[in-house]
Design a protein around this motif. Structure first.
Motif, PDB file in Angstrom:
ATOM      1  N   SER A   1     -24.460   2.085 -22.350  1.00 47.53           N
ATOM      2  CA  SER A   1     -25.364   0.945 -22.520  1.00 47.53           C
ATOM      3  C   SER A   1     -24.817  -0.303 -21.838  1.00 47.53           C
ATOM      4  O   SER A   1     -25.581  -1.086 -21.263  1.00 47.53           O
ATOM      5  N   VAL A   2     -23.509  -0.513 -21.906  1.00 47.15           N
ATOM      6  CA  VAL A   2     -22.893  -1.667 -21.243  1.00 47.15           C
ATOM      7  C   VAL A   2     -23.099  -1.572 -19.733  1.00 47.15           C
ATOM      8  O   VAL A   2     -23.431  -2.564 -19.070  1.00 47.15           O
ATOM      9  N   ARG A   3     -22.919  -0.385 -19.182  1.00 45.56           N
ATOM     10  CA  ARG A   3     -23.146  -0.202 -17.740  1.00 45.56           C
ATOM     11  C   ARG A   3     -24.605  -0.477 -17.376  1.00 45.56           C
ATOM     12  O   ARG A   3     -24.904  -1.095 -16.341  1.00 45.56           O
ATOM     13  N   LYS A   4     -25.527  -0.025 -18.245  1.00 49.05           N
ATOM     14  CA  LYS A   4     -26.952  -0.238 -17.999  1.00 49.05           C
ATOM     15  C   LYS A   4     -27.305  -1.730 -18.052  1.00 49.05           C
ATOM     16  O   LYS A   4     -28.045  -2.236 -17.209  1.00 49.05           O
ATOM     17  N   LEU A   5     -26.750  -2.437 -19.026  1.00 46.21           N
ATOM     18  CA  LEU A   5     -26.993  -3.878 -19.136  1.00 46.21           C
ATOM     19  C   LEU A   5     -26.412  -4.619 -17.937  1.00 46.21           C
ATOM     20  O   LEU A   5     -26.999  -5.594 -17.455  1.00 46.21           O
ATOM     21  N   ALA A   6     -25.266  -4.141 -17.450  1.00 44.50           N
ATOM     22  CA  ALA A   6     -24.637  -4.769 -16.276  1.00 44.50           C
ATOM     23  C   ALA A   6     -25.499  -4.538 -15.027  1.00 44.50           C
ATOM     24  O   ALA A   6     -25.677  -5.451 -14.207  1.00 44.50           O
ATOM     25  N   ARG A   7     -26.037  -3.319 -14.877  1.00 42.36           N
ATOM     26  CA  ARG A   7     -26.897  -3.034 -13.717  1.00 42.36           C
ATOM     27  C   ARG A   7     -28.158  -3.897 -13.743  1.00 42.36           C
ATOM     28  O   ARG A   7     -28.680  -4.295 -12.699  1.00 42.36           O
ATOM     29  N   ALA A   8     -28.632  -4.191 -14.953  1.00 41.69           N
ATOM     30  CA  ALA A   8     -29.826  -5.032 -15.096  1.00 41.69           C
ATOM     31  C   ALA A   8     -29.509  -6.510 -14.896  1.00 41.69           C
ATOM     32  O   ALA A   8     -30.417  -7.348 -14.891  1.00 41.69           O
ATOM     33  N   GLY A   9     -28.227  -6.845 -14.750  1.00 37.53           N
ATOM     34  CA  GLY A   9     -27.824  -8.235 -14.529  1.00 37.53           C
ATOM     35  C   GLY A   9     -27.808  -9.074 -15.795  1.00 37.53           C
ATOM     36  O   GLY A   9     -27.682 -10.296 -15.720  1.00 37.53           O
ATOM     37  N   LEU A  10     -27.907  -8.411 -16.960  1.00 45.79           N
ATOM     38  CA  LEU A  10     -27.923  -9.156 -18.220  1.00 45.79           C
ATOM     39  C   LEU A  10     -26.520  -9.519 -18.683  1.00 45.79           C
ATOM     40  O   LEU A  10     -26.333 -10.479 -19.431  1.00 45.79           O
ATOM     41  N   ILE A  11     -25.525  -8.732 -18.251  1.00 39.61           N
ATOM     42  CA  ILE A  11     -24.135  -9.040 -18.562  1.00 39.61           C
ATOM     43  C   ILE A  11     -23.269  -8.761 -17.336  1.00 39.61           C
ATOM     44  O   ILE A  11     -23.685  -8.061 -16.410  1.00 39.61           O
ATOM     45  N   LEU A  12     -22.075  -9.333 -17.343  1.00 39.44           N
ATOM     46  CA  LEU A  12     -21.041  -9.014 -16.360  1.00 39.44           C
ATOM     47  C   LEU A  12     -19.851  -8.463 -17.125  1.00 39.44           C
ATOM     48  O   LEU A  12     -19.566  -8.903 -18.233  1.00 39.44           O
ATOM     49  N   HIS A  13     -19.175  -7.485 -16.544  1.00 39.18           N
ATOM     50  CA  HIS A  13     -17.987  -6.936 -17.199  1.00 39.18           C
ATOM     51  C   HIS A  13     -16.944  -6.651 -16.141  1.00 39.18           C
ATOM     52  O   HIS A  13     -17.117  -5.763 -15.309  1.00 39.18           O
ATOM     53  N   ASP A  14     -15.870  -7.450 -16.166  1.00 42.61           N
ATOM     54  CA  ASP A  14     -14.831  -7.311 -15.146  1.00 42.61           C
ATOM     55  C   ASP A  14     -13.691  -6.406 -15.579  1.00 42.61           C
ATOM     56  O   ASP A  14     -12.645  -6.363 -14.941  1.00 42.61           O
ATOM     57  N   GLY A  15     -13.900  -5.661 -16.671  1.00 43.52           N
ATOM     58  CA  GLY A  15     -12.854  -4.786 -17.182  1.00 43.52           C
ATOM     59  C   GLY A  15     -12.028  -5.430 -18.259  1.00 43.52           C
ATOM     60  O   GLY A  15     -11.301  -4.755 -18.988  1.00 43.52           O
ATOM     61  N   ARG A  16     -12.118  -6.764 -18.391  1.00 41.75           N
ATOM     62  CA  ARG A  16     -11.345  -7.462 -19.419  1.00 41.75           C
ATOM     63  C   ARG A  16     -12.246  -8.249 -20.374  1.00 41.75           C
ATOM     64  O   ARG A  16     -12.056  -8.213 -21.575  1.00 41.75           O
ATOM     65  N   ARG A  17     -13.230  -8.934 -19.814  1.00 39.74           N
ATOM     66  CA  ARG A  17     -14.125  -9.737 -20.642  1.00 39.74           C
ATOM     67  C   ARG A  17     -15.584  -9.434 -20.303  1.00 39.74           C
ATOM     68  O   ARG A  17     -15.918  -9.101 -19.163  1.00 39.74           O
ATOM     69  N   ILE A  18     -16.426  -9.595 -21.302  1.00 40.89           N
ATOM     70  CA  ILE A  18     -17.866  -9.494 -21.100  1.00 40.89           C
ATOM     71  C   ILE A  18     -18.414 -10.911 -20.976  1.00 40.89           C
ATOM     72  O   ILE A  18     -18.065 -11.793 -21.761  1.00 40.89           O
ATOM     73  N   VAL A  19     -19.262 -11.116 -19.986  1.00 40.29           N
ATOM     74  CA  VAL A  19     -19.871 -12.423 -19.736  1.00 40.29           C
ATOM     75  C   VAL A  19     -21.388 -12.263 -19.745  1.00 40.29           C
ATOM     76  O   VAL A  19     -21.924 -11.301 -19.177  1.00 40.29           O
ATOM     77  N   ILE A  20     -22.076 -13.185 -20.404  1.00 37.76           N
ATOM     78  CA  ILE A  20     -23.538 -13.227 -20.347  1.00 37.76           C
ATOM     79  C   ILE A  20     -23.899 -14.340 -19.368  1.00 37.76           C
ATOM     80  O   ILE A  20     -23.729 -15.522 -19.682  1.00 37.76           O
TER      81      ILE A  20
END
Length: 258
Positions: free
Chosen positions: A223-242
């Motif tokens: 789900s995190v990967r899906k949200l990232a692909r949709a541009g709703l979140i960023l995940h650099d491997g350490r922190r999640i950013v909205i």
């Protein structure tokens, strides 16, 4: 129930209660919390007495604050940070109940129902500061200044509303929606705005999200990967950013109507 390993360094740090007024002045819940309200509105002598019945402690992330079955002598109040409440079932399973940010009382229902012990456990999700308020001092303050009762009831009501909201969100079958709603709740309490958007603490990992949402870690990862692909979140491997909270909230509302 999981045991937290003992550390040679203290798990929490006592802080002086003397600068509590200054501490409250910087709190995001200062306009809706009973403690700063009492320190503002009680007569000076009663303010000092109320002050003496409060102790403040800071806890490291991941440390147990109270455990289910502990004797209850105070009413812990979250001043900064966030706690995760959980319950140990008769079958030995630990269930996450809800999270609580600034302005949350731990064990408030135990106090209202006059239970002698805490009925659930609480752990610091991030570095968290608590004010331990003596219930007798709180009741005395409300008795002396009846206007404080409205503040206290609103604070309790807001806490119950947050718990109801989290419970309703947990019933959703949409894993992505549950995770996005959880991330937005965390962002409101713990987020820090930077050039990329609203950054969440490093402690908000996929494992932690699985615990908070009741989903399997593999489901969270997908789900995190899906949200990232949709541009709703960023995940650099350490922190999640909205990147845009408003856009994430709009996406959540659209999903609810479909």
């Amino acid at each position: 129930m999981r045991k937290h390993p003992r550390s040679k360094t203290p798990s929490h740090t006592p802080l002086s209660a003397r600068p509590l007024t200054e501490f409250c002045a910087q709190c995001r819940a200062r306009l809706s919390c009973i403690v700063p309200a009492a320190l503002r509105r009680l007569p000076e002598r009663e303010q000092d007495e109320f002050h003496r019945h409060i102790t403040v402690h800071r806890y490291r992330a991941g440390v147990s604050i109270v455990r289910q079955g502990d004797i209850r002598t105070t009413l812990p109040l979250v001043c900064r940070g966030m706690v995760v409440s959980s319950l140990l079932t008769e079958g030995g399973e630990e269930i996450t109940l809800h999270t609580g940010g600034t302005g949350t009382f731990i064990g408030v229902m135990d106090w209202l129902l006059e239970r002698p012990t805490f009925s659930c456990s609480a752990q610091a999700l991030v570095e968290t500061t608590l004010a331990y308020v003596r219930p007798a001092a709180l009741l005395k303050a409300v008795t002396m200044e009846p206007g404080l009762l409205a503040t206290l009831l609103k604070q309790f009501g807001s806490q119950m509303h947050s718990i109801e909201h989290q419970f309703a969100a947990g019933q959703s079958r949409d894993a992505g929606g549950r995770i996005l709603r959880c991330l937005l709740d965390l962002a409101r309490n713990l987020g820090v705005t930077d050039q990329r958007g609203v950054s969440l603490p490093a402690e908000v990992t996929r494992t932690r999200l699985a615990q908070l949402t009741g989903l399997a870690r593999e489901t969270v990862s997908r789900s995190v990967r899906k949200l990232a692909r949709a541009g709703l979140i960023l995940h650099d491997g350490r922190r999640i950013v909205i990147p845009c909270v408003k856009r994430a909230e709009q996406a959540l509302r659209r999903d609810r109507h479909h």
